[in-house]
Design an enzyme around this catalytic site. Structure first.
Site, mmCIF file in Angstrom:
data_model
loop_
_atom_site.group_PDB
_atom_site.id
_atom_site.type_symbol
_atom_site.label_atom_id
_atom_site.label_comp_id
_atom_site.label_asym_id
_atom_site.label_seq_id
_atom_site.Cartn_x
_atom_site.Cartn_y
_atom_site.Cartn_z
ATOM 1 N N ASP A 30 0.850 -1.187 0.000
ATOM 2 C CA ASP A 30 0.000 0.000 0.000
ATOM 3 C C ASP A 30 0.890 1.243 0.000
ATOM 4 O OD1 ASP A 30 -3.219 0.529 0.996
ATOM 5 O OD2 ASP A 30 -1.809 2.209 1.067
ATOM 6 N N ILE A 31 0.533 2.221 -0.802
ATOM 7 C CA ILE A 31 1.352 3.426 -0.962
ATOM 8 C C ILE A 31 1.307 4.307 0.290
ATOM 9 C CG2 ILE A 31 -0.356 4.993 -1.984
ATOM 10 C CD1 ILE A 31 1.786 5.569 -4.177
ATOM 11 N N ASN A 87 -12.855 -3.412 2.281
ATOM 12 C CA ASN A 87 -13.809 -2.311 2.423
ATOM 13 C C ASN A 87 -14.769 -2.350 1.240
ATOM 14 O OD1 ASN A 87 -12.711 -1.159 4.794
ATOM 15 N ND2 ASN A 87 -11.078 -0.205 3.596
ATOM 16 N N GLY A 93 -15.552 3.178 3.506
ATOM 17 C CA GLY A 93 -14.408 3.987 3.091
ATOM 18 C C GLY A 93 -13.678 3.444 1.873
ATOM 19 N N GLN A 94 -14.364 2.626 1.039
ATOM 20 C CA GLN A 94 -13.694 2.137 -0.177
ATOM 21 C C GLN A 94 -13.400 3.314 -1.099
ATOM 22 O OE1 GLN A 94 -15.835 -0.869 -2.441
ATOM 23 N NE2 GLN A 94 -14.093 -1.230 -3.805
ATOM 24 N N HIS A 100 -9.862 -5.406 -3.292
ATOM 25 C CA HIS A 100 -8.523 -5.609 -2.740
ATOM 26 C C HIS A 100 -8.675 -6.006 -1.283
ATOM 27 C CE1 HIS A 100 -9.729 -1.373 -2.582
ATOM 28 N NE2 HIS A 100 -9.141 -1.318 -1.390
ATOM 29 N N LEU A 101 -7.836 -6.947 -0.892
ATOM 30 C CA LEU A 101 -7.817 -7.408 0.498
ATOM 31 C C LEU A 101 -6.605 -6.774 1.169
ATOM 32 C CD1 LEU A 101 -8.906 -9.188 2.751
ATOM 33 C CD2 LEU A 101 -7.695 -11.125 1.732
ATOM 34 N N HIS A 102 -6.878 -5.904 2.146
ATOM 35 C CA HIS A 102 -5.787 -5.307 2.925
ATOM 36 C C HIS A 102 -5.209 -6.364 3.866
ATOM 37 C CE1 HIS A 102 -6.803 -0.903 2.260
ATOM 38 N NE2 HIS A 102 -7.984 -1.429 1.992
HETATM 39 P P1 AMP Z 1 -9.727 1.309 0.170
HETATM 40 O O1 AMP Z 1 -9.921 2.550 0.984
HETATM 41 O O2 AMP Z 1 -10.098 0.051 0.898
HETATM 42 O O3 AMP Z 1 -10.385 1.409 -1.183
HETATM 43 O O4 AMP Z 1 -8.162 1.175 -0.039
HETATM 44 C C1 AMP Z 1 -7.464 1.692 -1.129
HETATM 45 C C2 AMP Z 1 -6.020 1.648 -0.755
HETATM 46 O O5 AMP Z 1 -5.245 1.842 -1.922
HETATM 47 C C3 AMP Z 1 -5.597 2.733 0.245
HETATM 48 O O6 AMP Z 1 -5.077 2.121 1.431
HETATM 49 C C4 AMP Z 1 -4.529 3.518 -0.514
HETATM 50 O O7 AMP Z 1 -3.475 3.949 0.305
HETATM 51 C C5 AMP Z 1 -4.075 2.501 -1.551
HETATM 52 N N1 AMP Z 1 -3.495 3.064 -2.772
HETATM 53 C C6 AMP Z 1 -3.955 4.117 -3.494
HETATM 54 N N2 AMP Z 1 -3.173 4.329 -4.570
HETATM 55 C C7 AMP Z 1 -2.196 3.378 -4.524
HETATM 56 C C8 AMP Z 1 -1.070 3.058 -5.362
HETATM 57 N N3 AMP Z 1 -0.790 3.761 -6.476
HETATM 58 N N4 AMP Z 1 -0.276 2.017 -4.997
HETATM 59 C C9 AMP Z 1 -0.542 1.307 -3.879
HETATM 60 N N5 AMP Z 1 -1.594 1.547 -3.057
HETATM 61 C C10 AMP Z 1 -2.402 2.574 -3.370
#
Ligand code: AMP
Ligand code: ZN
Length: 114
Positions: A30-31, A87, A93-94, A100-102
């Site tokens: 995650d960035i 999410n 908060g998606q 994607h699975l955190h």
């Molecule tokens: P969500 O809020 O569950 O939709 O999570 C989206 C996630 O994507 C967040 O934790 C962001 O920090 C992550 N994210 C957004 N852009 C990037 C990227 N370019 N590379 C890696 N992770 C990212």
């Protein structure tokens, strides 16, 4: 094709810190990490949210969950624990509409989540 950030990472059009991949899934850091380990496990195929899953995706989702557990174990979190989160839509908060699975580990996490 949908204009999707994670489809672009999967396709290599945007760089991602990839930690694991196979024919079905890609996992990358995650960035904006929310824990010492914060990896996202995504399917190569675009699926917008959990609401779009069908029974045909059961194997794919199982692969995602098992990959998350393997990544957590490889980072040393199996015994102390870790959190996995999907999410779905606004209340959760998606922000990226490609499932994607955190995988979060390396610190204590409170419950219930905020
Ligand atoms: P969500 O809020 O569950 O939709 O999570 C989206 C996630 O994507 C967040 O934790 C962001 O920090 C992550 N994210 C957004 N852009 C990037 C990227 N370019 N590379 C890696 N992770 C990212
Ligand atoms: Zn996508």
């Amino acid at each position: 094709m949908v204009d999707c950030l994670f489809c672009k990472i999967v396709a290599g059009q945007i760089p991602g810190a990839i930690v694991e991949q196979n024919d079905q899934i890609v996992a990358f850091r995650d960035i904006t990490p929310q824990a010492p380990t914060h990896v996202l496990v995504v399917p190569r195929r675009h699926i917008g949210s959990l609401n779009d899953l069908t029974a045909d995706d059961d194997g794919l989702v199982g692969e995602m969950v098992r990959t998350a557990a393997a990544i957590a174990a490889r980072h040393g979190h199996a015994e102390r624990g870790y959190r996995t989160v999907f999410n779905c839509n606004a209340d959760a908060g998606q922000t990226v509409f490609h499932i994607h699975l955190h995988v979060l580990g390396g610190r204590h996490m409170a419950w219930p989540p905020g």
